[in-house]
Design a protein around this motif. Structure first.
Motif, PDB file in Angstrom:
ATOM      1  N   GLU A  98     -18.630  17.093 -16.404  1.00  0.00           N
ATOM      2  CA  GLU A  98     -17.238  16.693 -16.185  1.00  0.00           C
ATOM      3  C   GLU A  98     -16.342  17.913 -16.016  1.00  0.00           C
ATOM      4  N   ARG A  99     -15.440  17.828 -15.058  1.00  0.00           N
ATOM      5  CA  ARG A  99     -14.441  18.877 -14.916  1.00  0.00           C
ATOM      6  C   ARG A  99     -13.325  18.644 -15.934  1.00  0.00           C
ATOM      7  N   GLN A 100     -12.406  19.596 -16.006  1.00  0.00           N
ATOM      8  CA  GLN A 100     -11.355  19.516 -17.013  1.00  0.00           C
ATOM      9  C   GLN A 100     -10.470  18.289 -16.836  1.00  0.00           C
ATOM     10  N   ASP A 101     -10.131  17.948 -15.582  1.00  0.00           N
ATOM     11  CA  ASP A 101      -9.286  16.772 -15.369  1.00  0.00           C
ATOM     12  C   ASP A 101     -10.030  15.485 -15.730  1.00  0.00           C
ATOM     13  N   ASP A 102     -11.364  15.462 -15.469  1.00  0.00           N
ATOM     14  CA  ASP A 102     -12.161  14.293 -15.856  1.00  0.00           C
ATOM     15  C   ASP A 102     -12.271  14.181 -17.373  1.00  0.00           C
ATOM     16  N   GLU A 103     -12.448  15.315 -18.045  1.00  0.00           N
ATOM     17  CA  GLU A 103     -12.509  15.317 -19.507  1.00  0.00           C
ATOM     18  C   GLU A 103     -11.198  14.820 -20.095  1.00  0.00           C
ATOM     19  N   TYR A 104     -10.097  15.203 -19.466  1.00  0.00           N
ATOM     20  CA  TYR A 104      -8.787  14.755 -19.936  1.00  0.00           C
ATOM     21  C   TYR A 104      -8.678  13.234 -19.857  1.00  0.00           C
ATOM     22  N   GLN A 105      -9.090  12.668 -18.739  1.00  0.00           N
ATOM     23  CA  GLN A 105      -9.033  11.216 -18.582  1.00  0.00           C
ATOM     24  C   GLN A 105      -9.940  10.517 -19.592  1.00  0.00           C
ATOM     25  N   THR A 106     -11.112  11.074 -19.839  1.00  0.00           N
ATOM     26  CA  THR A 106     -12.037  10.492 -20.820  1.00  0.00           C
ATOM     27  C   THR A 106     -11.430  10.496 -22.211  1.00  0.00           C
ATOM     28  N   GLU A 107     -10.830  11.627 -22.597  1.00  0.00           N
ATOM     29  CA  GLU A 107     -10.231  11.728 -23.927  1.00  0.00           C
ATOM     30  C   GLU A 107      -9.021  10.804 -24.067  1.00  0.00           C
ATOM     31  N   LEU A 163     -21.120  27.454 -12.475  1.00  0.00           N
ATOM     32  CA  LEU A 163     -20.529  27.074 -11.193  1.00  0.00           C
ATOM     33  C   LEU A 163     -21.331  25.957 -10.540  1.00  0.00           C
ATOM     34  N   TYR A 164     -22.648  26.083 -10.591  1.00  0.00           N
ATOM     35  CA  TYR A 164     -23.483  25.064  -9.956  1.00  0.00           C
ATOM     36  C   TYR A 164     -23.412  23.749 -10.729  1.00  0.00           C
ATOM     37  N   TYR A 165     -23.439  23.825 -12.063  1.00  0.00           N
ATOM     38  CA  TYR A 165     -23.490  22.601 -12.877  1.00  0.00           C
ATOM     39  C   TYR A 165     -22.203  21.794 -12.780  1.00  0.00           C
ATOM     40  N   TYR A 166     -21.041  22.475 -12.830  1.00  0.00           N
ATOM     41  CA  TYR A 166     -19.767  21.765 -12.893  1.00  0.00           C
ATOM     42  C   TYR A 166     -19.065  21.589 -11.540  1.00  0.00           C
ATOM     43  N   HIS A 167     -19.358  22.460 -10.575  1.00  0.00           N
ATOM     44  CA  HIS A 167     -18.572  22.419  -9.346  1.00  0.00           C
ATOM     45  C   HIS A 167     -19.395  22.143  -8.087  1.00  0.00           C
ATOM     46  N   ILE A 168     -20.661  22.548  -8.072  1.00  0.00           N
ATOM     47  CA  ILE A 168     -21.473  22.319  -6.885  1.00  0.00           C
ATOM     48  C   ILE A 168     -22.355  21.085  -7.074  1.00  0.00           C
ATOM     49  N   GLY A 169     -23.142  21.103  -8.154  1.00  0.00           N
ATOM     50  CA  GLY A 169     -24.000  19.959  -8.424  1.00  0.00           C
ATOM     51  C   GLY A 169     -23.262  18.770  -9.002  1.00  0.00           C
TER      52      GLY A 169
END
Length: 232
Positions: A90-99, A80-86
């Motif tokens: 990359e979140r899932q939508d960011d990973e999608y854009q990268t791919e 939670l801290y690594y992906y959403h607070i800190g």
């Protein structure tokens, strides 16, 4: 009556009791891992109260389960801290854009690499390819069609008669996909599309060359002018 079966049964029972004494009550690794208690210790685990003669055992939660449970809580907090607070990952939508960006780049590279590729729909008559096509023909086709296209096992390629059409697209398709029922192999996996186009143009250049000892005509007479009218 023969008492032998009963003696044998008694002997087996004695053997089992002897084995049980030799084995003892030493707990196995599996028992330790699951924090299991032996049946002989069941009396010591009974909770004093009872209901309708039913007693409850005070079996604590195994250590491994507590370690796993609290471990998942620690992992969830870190995630939670690594992906959403800190926001370090990359979140899932960011990973999608990268791919998708990577996929588009790979698509552009593929199209650029194959921009010069030819297929049965885009192949055209090009006399500049004849010299290359002759080399391809000599290396791969003379065994069946003869050194000058006069025909051996395969048909004569110098006359006006064709088994599968005599247009540039027809010949390209036959070379590319083959005609297995007639013994013509497919060259799609062993020859580039550029070489198939080149050898197709070379075969077209053999029309009317009248080599020595030509094979008898096969198929139907091809009329390029009539086909052009139909196509238009």
């Amino acid at each position: 009556m023969n008492p032998t079966p009963y003696v044998k049964h008694e002997q087996e029972a004695l053997d089992y009791e002897e084995w049980k004494k030799q084995k003892g009550d030493k707990p196995s690794i599996w028992t330790k891992l699951l924090s299991l208690k032996p049946l002989s210790a069941e009396k010591d685990l009974e909770i004093p109260h009872a209901y309708d003669g039913i007693k409850e055992l005070n079996n604590p939660v195994p250590t491994w389960f507590n370690v796993l449970f609290y471990g998942t809580l620690i992992f969830a907090a870190g995630y939670l801290y690594y992906y959403h607070i800190g926001e370090y990952g990359e979140r899932q939508d960011d990973e999608y854009q990268t791919e998708m960006t990577k996929a588009n780049l790979a698509k552009q590279q593929f199209l650029a690499k194959n921009a010069s590729s030819v297929d049965e729909n885009s192949v055209k008559v090009d006399p500049s390819q004849i010299a290359v096509g002759k080399g391809v023909f000599d290396a791969n086709c003379i065994a069946c069609h003869g050194q000058h296209g006069e025909g051996l096992v395969g048909p004569n390629l110098t006359d006006e008669f064709w088994l599968h059409g005599g247009g540039v697209k027809d010949i390209f398709k036959v070379v590319k996909y083959g005609v297995p029922e007639k013994g013509m192999v497919s060259w799609e996996k062993n020859m580039s599309s550029a070489n198939i186009s080149a050898v197709t143009n070379y075969i077209l250049s053999l029309q009317g060359s009248k080599p020595a000892n030509p094979k008898a005509p096969q198929g139907e007479k091809y009329d390029a002018a009539a086909e052009e009218v139909v196509a238009n």
